[in-house]
Design a protein around this motif. Structure first.
Motif, PDB file in Angstrom:
ATOM      1  N   GLY A   1      37.835  39.073  31.673  1.00 22.31           N
ATOM      2  CA  GLY A   1      39.215  39.398  31.308  1.00 22.31           C
ATOM      3  C   GLY A   1      40.187  39.231  32.448  1.00 22.31           C
ATOM      4  O   GLY A   1      41.348  39.547  32.307  1.00 22.31           O
ATOM      5  N   ALA A   2      39.698  38.746  33.594  1.00 20.06           N
ATOM      6  CA  ALA A   2      40.598  38.562  34.723  1.00 20.06           C
ATOM      7  C   ALA A   2      40.650  37.092  35.125  1.00 20.06           C
ATOM      8  O   ALA A   2      40.754  36.773  36.289  1.00 20.06           O
ATOM      9  CB  ALA A   2      40.139  39.419  35.889  1.00 20.06           C
ATOM     10  N   ASN A   3      40.585  36.226  34.162  1.00 16.78           N
ATOM     11  CA  ASN A   3      40.611  34.788  34.432  1.00 16.78           C
ATOM     12  C   ASN A   3      42.053  34.286  34.319  1.00 16.78           C
ATOM     13  O   ASN A   3      42.664  34.372  33.249  1.00 16.78           O
ATOM     14  CB  ASN A   3      39.727  34.088  33.402  1.00 16.78           C
ATOM     15  N   PRO A   4      42.616  33.791  35.429  1.00 24.94           N
ATOM     16  CA  PRO A   4      44.025  33.361  35.367  1.00 24.94           C
ATOM     17  C   PRO A   4      44.247  32.169  34.436  1.00 24.94           C
ATOM     18  O   PRO A   4      45.382  31.891  34.070  1.00 24.94           O
ATOM     19  CB  PRO A   4      44.347  33.011  36.816  1.00 24.94           C
ATOM     20  N   PHE A   5      43.175  31.454  34.088  1.00 27.47           N
ATOM     21  CA  PHE A   5      43.326  30.307  33.182  1.00 27.47           C
ATOM     22  C   PHE A   5      43.252  30.725  31.713  1.00 27.47           C
ATOM     23  O   PHE A   5      43.328  29.890  30.836  1.00 27.47           O
ATOM     24  CB  PHE A   5      42.233  29.271  33.463  1.00 27.47           C
ATOM     25  N   VAL A   6      43.129  32.010  31.476  1.00 25.40           N
ATOM     26  CA  VAL A   6      42.952  32.472  30.110  1.00 25.40           C
ATOM     27  C   VAL A   6      44.207  32.155  29.288  1.00 25.40           C
ATOM     28  O   VAL A   6      45.323  32.165  29.805  1.00 25.40           O
ATOM     29  CB  VAL A   6      42.624  33.987  30.081  1.00 25.40           C
ATOM     30  N   GLY A   7      43.992  31.879  28.018  1.00 21.40           N
ATOM     31  CA  GLY A   7      45.110  31.561  27.133  1.00 21.40           C
ATOM     32  C   GLY A   7      44.623  30.694  25.991  1.00 21.40           C
ATOM     33  O   GLY A   7      43.444  30.322  25.961  1.00 21.40           O
TER      34      GLY A   7
ATOM     35  N   ALA B   1      35.840  39.187  37.318  1.00 21.75           N
ATOM     36  CA  ALA B   1      35.405  40.087  36.250  1.00 21.75           C
ATOM     37  C   ALA B   1      35.924  39.595  34.907  1.00 21.75           C
ATOM     38  O   ALA B   1      36.903  38.859  34.838  1.00 21.75           O
ATOM     39  CB  ALA B   1      35.912  41.498  36.521  1.00 21.75           C
TER      40      ALA B   1
ATOM     41  N   ALA C   1      36.231  41.298  41.759  1.00 22.30           N
ATOM     42  CA  ALA C   1      37.038  41.808  40.652  1.00 22.30           C
ATOM     43  C   ALA C   1      37.776  40.683  39.954  1.00 22.30           C
ATOM     44  O   ALA C   1      37.995  40.719  38.746  1.00 22.30           O
ATOM     45  CB  ALA C   1      38.029  42.842  41.169  1.00 22.30           C
ATOM     46  N   ALA C   2      38.130  39.669  40.746  1.00 26.59           N
ATOM     47  CA  ALA C   2      38.861  38.544  40.169  1.00 26.59           C
ATOM     48  C   ALA C   2      38.019  37.798  39.146  1.00 26.59           C
ATOM     49  O   ALA C   2      38.538  37.233  38.191  1.00 26.59           O
ATOM     50  CB  ALA C   2      39.303  37.606  41.289  1.00 26.59           C
TER      51      ALA C   2
END
Lengths: 190, 299
Positions: A25-31, A23, A20-21
């Motif tokens: 839209g679940a990327n912690p580096f997103v921005g 998946a 799920a991580a």
């Protein structure tokens, strides 16, 4: 049915932190760069405002307290040193006073001893003198008594002799008899 | 099965900590909103406290008294950082650099702590919609974004090296050679340059990883609570859900501690890196030790 639901729950929970991580839209580096720009603008603004409105005042407060504490500590140290010095002076004075008192006492004791010895000597002298006087008086009294005895003995002898001779003798004869009798009595006593 | 998948997607713990644009525009996202909130909270906390900490001019002993619990708390923290953390490294130059270092500490701390307030969940529960009518939750942790921590690290990098270059350009260049003989420079200079770049990268990654990791753990444990209660239901489901719930509470307390520790570490390392460059009393031996301290702190 219940067991199947339990196993299903375990599978869900085990899967939660896994695929799920990854998946979409679940990327912690997103921005995007917007977050970085926002961070820079907000932080720099906060820093500048705080520099103007807060840090100067806080730093001033800390420095003033620090200086005051340092000043108070310096003053306390100086007071302690002064107190120590004064205490040393007083201790020295006290020691001097004690020494002086001790020497005075020793001097008094020596004086007392001296006076006592003098009084003793004086008393002894007086006693000796009194004894001497007494001895002399006794000697004088003894001699007087002896003389008186001699005189009475002579008188008695004269009277006895007068009675024996039945004659009247004059004063010259009597004196002669007395002297002779005294001389004889003196010989006899010696 | 569809229900299960929906639940799985809703309870995605990583999704809980990722930034999301609001109204479809990235320039207004959870992180930017939380950045602004953190900035306002930092100013709101520190400016009134500063007024109560500063000394008066009346000449009485009351001038020196800090008034209020909040001001005393702020003063204690500032004083501890200045006297126990910065001064041993920066020496007599501490008061010159302390405002920037304090700013890093308080801003990061408040950002970290605000991230522990479930603003995102509260706003989501309130059913807020964006301009397109899409349900949206606003909140999160500003410092769980690598973009934010990276920016803070870049600012620290500029502050450290800029200060060193302005203060002593020759000393800065000498520092790049690490005092090695000339024939070693081709090796030492690149190594020092790499070290110079690695420092802010380490600062950024450490803060980002700690904040993100902690929040993912909390979200995962809360996901366990939801999934156990929903999937099993009844006494057994709710009973089993208590275990991850207790774990969540424990981790939450740990997160509060981590919020303080990470703010402290970021500030301390910035101070340490600055001290290596601007305090020239360091000899080679101390240089090695400070590198050792850096590695120790990194662990």
């Amino acid at each position: 049915m219940q067991a199947m639901r339990f196993h299903l729950a375990l599978v869900y929970t085990a899967l939660l932190a896994g695929p799920a991580a990854a998946a979409e839209g679940a990327n912690p580096f997103v921005g995007t760069i917007y977050q970085a720009i926002a961070a820079a603008v907000v932080f720099v603004t906060v820093m500048v405002v705080l520099k103007k409105a807060a840090w100067g005042k806080i730093l001033q407060g800390l420095q003033d307290r620090e200086n005051r504490i340092k000043h108070d500590l310096d003053q306390a140290e100086a007071s302690a040193k002064q107190a120590e010095k004064t205490l040393a002076e007083y201790q020295k004075l006290l020691a001097n006073a004690q020494e002086e008192a001790r020497s005075m006492m020793e001097s008094c004791r020596a004086d007392a001893k001296k006076v006592s010895a003098e009084l003793k000597d004086q008393a002894q002298t007086e006693i000796d003198q009194a004894r001497q006087r007494a001895t002399e008086e006794i000697q004088w009294a003894k001699e007087n008594a002896v003389n008186e005895v001699h005189a009475q003995a002579a008188e008695l002898a004269t009277n006895v002799a007068g009675k024996i001779l039945r004659r009247q003798i004059n004063a010259q004869d009597q004196q002669q008899f007395v002297n002779e009798a005294l001389a004889e009595l003196g010989k006899g006593l010696n | 099965m569809n229900t299960a998948l929906c639940m799985l997607a809703a309870a995605n713990p990583v999704g809980h900590v990722t930034d999301k644009p609001i109204n479809g525009q990235w320039y207004v996202s959870n992180v930017t909103v939380m950045l602004v909130l953190s900035g306002i909270a930092t100013l709101w906390l520190l400016i009134p406290a500063a007024k109560r900490i500063t000394t008066g001019k009346s000449g009485s002993i009351d001038d020196l008294r800090t008034r209020g619990v909040l001001a005393n708390m702020v003063e204690s923290v500032c004083l501890y950082l200045r006297d126990e953390v910065f001064r041993p490294v920066l020496g007599d130059e501490t008061d010159r650099y302390v405002p920037v270092l304090w700013s890093f500490f308080w801003f990061i701390l408040i950002s970290n702590l605000l991230g522990l307030v479930p603003i995102l969940d509260i706003t989501a529960a309130l059913g807020l919609n964006d301009f397109h009518g899409t349900p949206v939750g606003i909140g999160g942790t500003a410092t769980q974004s690598i973009w934010v921590t990276g920016t803070l690290a870049v600012i620290a990098f500029v502050f450290i090296n800029g200060t060193a270059i302005i203060k002593d350009p020759i000393g800065f260049l000498k520092h790049l050679t690490a005092g090695a003989p000339v024939f070693m420079w081709p090796i030492m200079v690149p190594v020092e340059l790499i070290g110079m770049i690695v420092k802010p990268v380490a600062l950024a990654l450490r803060l980002f990883a700690n904040m993100t990791g902690g929040h993912i753990i909390v979200a995962t444990l809360l996901g366990f609570v939801v999934s156990l209660s929903t999937a099993l239901g009844g006494v057994s489901g709710h009973g089993l859900a208590i275990v991850p719930l207790i774990g969540t509470i424990v981790i939450y307390f740990l997160e509060i501690m981590v919020a303080f520790i990470q703010a402290y570490i970021f500030t301390f390392l910035t101070c340490l890196f600055l001290g290596q460059l601007v305090v020239h009393a360091h000899d080679d031996h101390e240089h090695d030790e400070s590198h050792g301290g850096e590695h120790a702190a990194a662990h």
